[in-house]
Design a protein around this motif. Structure first.
Motif, mmCIF file in Angstrom:
data_model
loop_
_atom_site.group_PDB
_atom_site.id
_atom_site.type_symbol
_atom_site.label_atom_id
_atom_site.label_comp_id
_atom_site.label_asym_id
_atom_site.label_seq_id
_atom_site.Cartn_x
_atom_site.Cartn_y
_atom_site.Cartn_z
ATOM 1 N N TYR A 58 0.800 -1.221 0.000
ATOM 2 C CA TYR A 58 0.000 0.000 0.000
ATOM 3 C C TYR A 58 0.833 1.272 0.000
ATOM 4 O O TYR A 58 0.725 2.083 -0.911
ATOM 5 C CB TYR A 58 -0.975 -0.015 1.182
ATOM 6 C CG TYR A 58 -1.916 -1.187 1.097
ATOM 7 C CD1 TYR A 58 -2.977 -1.171 0.200
ATOM 8 C CD2 TYR A 58 -1.710 -2.324 1.856
ATOM 9 C CE1 TYR A 58 -3.829 -2.254 0.082
ATOM 10 C CE2 TYR A 58 -2.550 -3.414 1.747
ATOM 11 C CZ TYR A 58 -3.614 -3.370 0.859
ATOM 12 O OH TYR A 58 -4.440 -4.459 0.743
ATOM 13 N N ILE A 59 1.663 1.449 0.984
ATOM 14 C CA ILE A 59 2.413 2.700 1.096
ATOM 15 C C ILE A 59 3.501 2.793 0.019
ATOM 16 O O ILE A 59 3.632 3.817 -0.643
ATOM 17 C CB ILE A 59 3.002 2.862 2.510
ATOM 18 C CG1 ILE A 59 1.853 2.940 3.515
ATOM 19 C CG2 ILE A 59 3.884 4.103 2.592
ATOM 20 C CD1 ILE A 59 2.282 2.882 4.952
ATOM 21 N N LEU A 60 4.250 1.712 -0.179
ATOM 22 C CA LEU A 60 5.259 1.721 -1.244
ATOM 23 C C LEU A 60 4.633 1.455 -2.600
ATOM 24 O O LEU A 60 5.145 1.893 -3.615
ATOM 25 C CB LEU A 60 6.345 0.684 -0.960
ATOM 26 C CG LEU A 60 7.175 0.914 0.295
ATOM 27 C CD1 LEU A 60 8.182 -0.212 0.463
ATOM 28 C CD2 LEU A 60 7.859 2.257 0.282
ATOM 29 N N GLY A 61 3.533 0.715 -2.625
ATOM 30 C CA GLY A 61 2.802 0.467 -3.860
ATOM 31 C C GLY A 61 3.338 -0.663 -4.711
ATOM 32 O O GLY A 61 3.077 -0.721 -5.908
ATOM 33 N N ILE A 62 4.083 -1.603 -4.126
ATOM 34 C CA ILE A 62 4.644 -2.725 -4.883
ATOM 35 C C ILE A 62 3.607 -3.843 -4.950
ATOM 36 O O ILE A 62 3.162 -4.344 -3.920
ATOM 37 C CB ILE A 62 5.928 -3.252 -4.214
ATOM 38 C CG1 ILE A 62 6.972 -2.140 -4.103
ATOM 39 C CG2 ILE A 62 6.482 -4.446 -4.983
ATOM 40 C CD1 ILE A 62 8.175 -2.513 -3.247
ATOM 41 N N ARG A 102 6.944 13.708 -1.188
ATOM 42 C CA ARG A 102 6.059 14.723 -1.753
ATOM 43 C C ARG A 102 6.235 16.019 -0.990
ATOM 44 O O ARG A 102 6.541 16.032 0.198
ATOM 45 C CB ARG A 102 4.609 14.276 -1.740
ATOM 46 C CG ARG A 102 4.036 14.112 -0.364
ATOM 47 C CD ARG A 102 2.628 13.587 -0.450
ATOM 48 N NE ARG A 102 2.159 13.326 0.890
ATOM 49 C CZ ARG A 102 0.957 13.593 1.306
ATOM 50 N NH1 ARG A 102 0.079 14.131 0.500
ATOM 51 N NH2 ARG A 102 0.593 13.315 2.539
ATOM 52 N N ASP A 103 6.051 17.112 -1.715
ATOM 53 C CA ASP A 103 6.141 18.439 -1.138
ATOM 54 C C ASP A 103 5.139 19.304 -1.896
ATOM 55 O O ASP A 103 5.401 19.713 -3.027
ATOM 56 C CB ASP A 103 7.558 18.987 -1.281
ATOM 57 C CG ASP A 103 7.735 20.330 -0.600
ATOM 58 O OD1 ASP A 103 6.860 20.737 0.185
ATOM 59 O OD2 ASP A 103 8.763 20.983 -0.866
ATOM 60 N N GLY A 104 3.980 19.496 -1.291
ATOM 61 C CA GLY A 104 2.911 20.191 -1.993
ATOM 62 C C GLY A 104 2.435 19.352 -3.160
ATOM 63 O O GLY A 104 2.101 18.199 -3.011
ATOM 64 N N ARG A 105 2.479 19.930 -4.355
ATOM 65 C CA ARG A 105 2.073 19.181 -5.552
ATOM 66 C C ARG A 105 3.253 18.488 -6.228
ATOM 67 O O ARG A 105 3.077 17.790 -7.220
ATOM 68 C CB ARG A 105 1.370 20.115 -6.527
ATOM 69 C CG ARG A 105 0.030 20.607 -6.003
ATOM 70 C CD ARG A 105 -0.708 21.479 -6.993
ATOM 71 N NE ARG A 105 -0.883 20.898 -8.316
ATOM 72 C CZ ARG A 105 -1.891 20.100 -8.672
ATOM 73 N NH1 ARG A 105 -2.798 19.766 -7.786
ATOM 74 N NH2 ARG A 105 -1.981 19.652 -9.911
ATOM 75 N N PRO A 164 -1.174 9.893 4.424
ATOM 76 C CA PRO A 164 -0.792 11.124 5.129
ATOM 77 C C PRO A 164 0.689 11.171 5.534
ATOM 78 O O PRO A 164 1.027 11.520 6.654
ATOM 79 C CB PRO A 164 -1.700 11.113 6.355
ATOM 80 C CG PRO A 164 -1.881 9.667 6.655
ATOM 81 C CD PRO A 164 -1.939 9.001 5.296
ATOM 82 N N PHE A 165 1.575 10.801 4.614
ATOM 83 C CA PHE A 165 3.013 10.828 4.876
ATOM 84 C C PHE A 165 3.676 11.768 3.881
ATOM 85 O O PHE A 165 3.232 11.886 2.737
ATOM 86 C CB PHE A 165 3.627 9.428 4.734
ATOM 87 C CG PHE A 165 2.965 8.383 5.574
ATOM 88 C CD1 PHE A 165 3.073 8.412 6.951
ATOM 89 C CD2 PHE A 165 2.224 7.368 4.995
ATOM 90 C CE1 PHE A 165 2.459 7.445 7.727
ATOM 91 C CE2 PHE A 165 1.609 6.403 5.757
ATOM 92 C CZ PHE A 165 1.722 6.436 7.128
ATOM 93 N N GLN A 166 4.760 12.390 4.281
ATOM 94 C CA GLN A 166 5.533 13.238 3.384
ATOM 95 C C GLN A 166 6.518 12.417 2.564
ATOM 96 O O GLN A 166 6.935 12.832 1.490
ATOM 97 C CB GLN A 166 6.284 14.319 4.171
ATOM 98 C CG GLN A 166 5.370 15.296 4.884
ATOM 99 C CD GLN A 166 4.475 16.030 3.902
ATOM 100 O OE1 GLN A 166 4.937 16.529 2.878
ATOM 101 N NE2 GLN A 166 3.191 16.074 4.190
#
Length: 72
Positions: A4-8, A48-51, A27-29
């Motif tokens: 899920y988080i890494l998407g593998i 991620r940082d903003g968009r 909800p993670f940066q």
């Protein structure tokens, strides 16, 4: 976590073919990690940082990866 988080996600026998779809909507940066398959380590790091989004991916030899990125 790697699903899920890494998407593998496995799409072939023994992760010879796989999809990487990073969990930018969580909800993670940033996130980083790996999954060990019979061909070697699949490593994913994203931030991620903003968009703005970035991804660093290591694909083992003799495997195929499809990267799916959602719209920001």
């Amino acid at each position: 976590m790697y699903n899920y988080i890494l998407g593998i996600r496995n799409t072939g026998c023994g992760f010879r073919d796989f999809v990487v779809e990073p969990g930018f909507d969580y909800p993670f940066q940033w996130a980083c990690g790996s999954y060990h398959c019979v061909y070697g380590d699949i490593r994913v790091a994203w931030a991620r940082d903003g968009r703005e989004r970035s991804i660093d991916l290591t694909v083992p030899v003799s495997t195929h990866a499809l990267i799916r990125l959602k719209d920001c």
